[in-house]
Write a protein that holds these residues in place. Structure first.
Motif: not given
Length: 220
Positions: A198-210
């Motif tokens: 889940i932490k990995n997913v959060a990191e990818e969401i941040i990468f995609y958006i910011d």
């Protein structure tokens, strides 16, 4: 809406479907494990085919998008992130499958005092809250919400680390529960891994958006 935007929306919706499906699998696996409900566990096992089919669809749609539209900037980050998120979500569903297999294959319910001792409910509630965070972050492109999972994952890690000594002490008190204790320890390890994913997913969401690579910063 042009074709590229339309296809992007299709992939986005499929990603959200995968998020919800993985969460559903995990919720049912947890419930089956706590209640020793083999019928519910079988449902999780049978739904694995649906998870795999959605995983393949998302991967093919991403490959098609890259081939047809040559994405750049945010579209490229989106596709890169979705592929990694999809991979992590499929692995979360695999852990739900593994937990359910214990229920079906091993005819032993876990003593309630053992489950309480390792803070199993707190661990799962934390993971469930992390899942809520990434679903909201994904739907609303909310980086602040995505970042909330990092602190919560530390709670999961502490419970995981403490579980070994707790289970060891419980076995010393009663060596007739060794089999059940080892199964519980294995499930706790699976949930700890789910927290990492889940932490990995959060990191990818941040990468995609910011366009921010969080993973390497956190390692430092």
């Amino acid at each position: 809406m042009d074709n590229a935007s339309y296809q992007r929306e299709i992939i986005n919706h499929a990603g959200l479907d995968m998020l919800n499906l993985s969460l559903s699998q995990l919720e049912k696996a947890k419930e089956a494990f706590l209640t020793h409900d083999s019928d519910l566990a079988e449902e999780v096992i049978n739904t694995e085919n649906r998870v795999n089919a959605l995983d393949i669809k998302i991967e093919k749609d991403c490959e098609k998008f890259i081939a047809l539209y040559n994405p750049v900037a945010i579209d490229l980050r989106f596709i890169m992130a979705i592929r990694k998120i999809n991979f992590d979500l499929e692995r979360i569903a695999d852990h739900a499958y593994g937990i359910s297999r214990y229920v079906v294959d091993v005819d032993k319910s876990i003593p309630k005092h053992l489950i309480k001792a390792v803070e199993f409910e707190k661990m799962y509630e934390t993971i469930s809250s992390m899942f809520d965070n990434i679903i909201e972050a994904f739907e609303n492109k909310n980086v602040k919400t995505a970042r909330k999972v990092f602190k919560k994952d530390k709670i999961v890690d502490v419970i995981n680390v403490n579980s070994f000594n707790i289970i060891e002490e419980e076995i010393k008190k009663d060596n007739t529960i060794i089999a059940e204790a080892l199964i519980l320890f294995s499930v706790v390890k699976k949930l700890e891994r789910v927290g990492d994913l889940i932490k990995n997913v959060a990191e990818e969401i941040i990468f995609y958006i910011d366009a921010e690579v969080v993973k390497h910063k956190r390692k430092k």
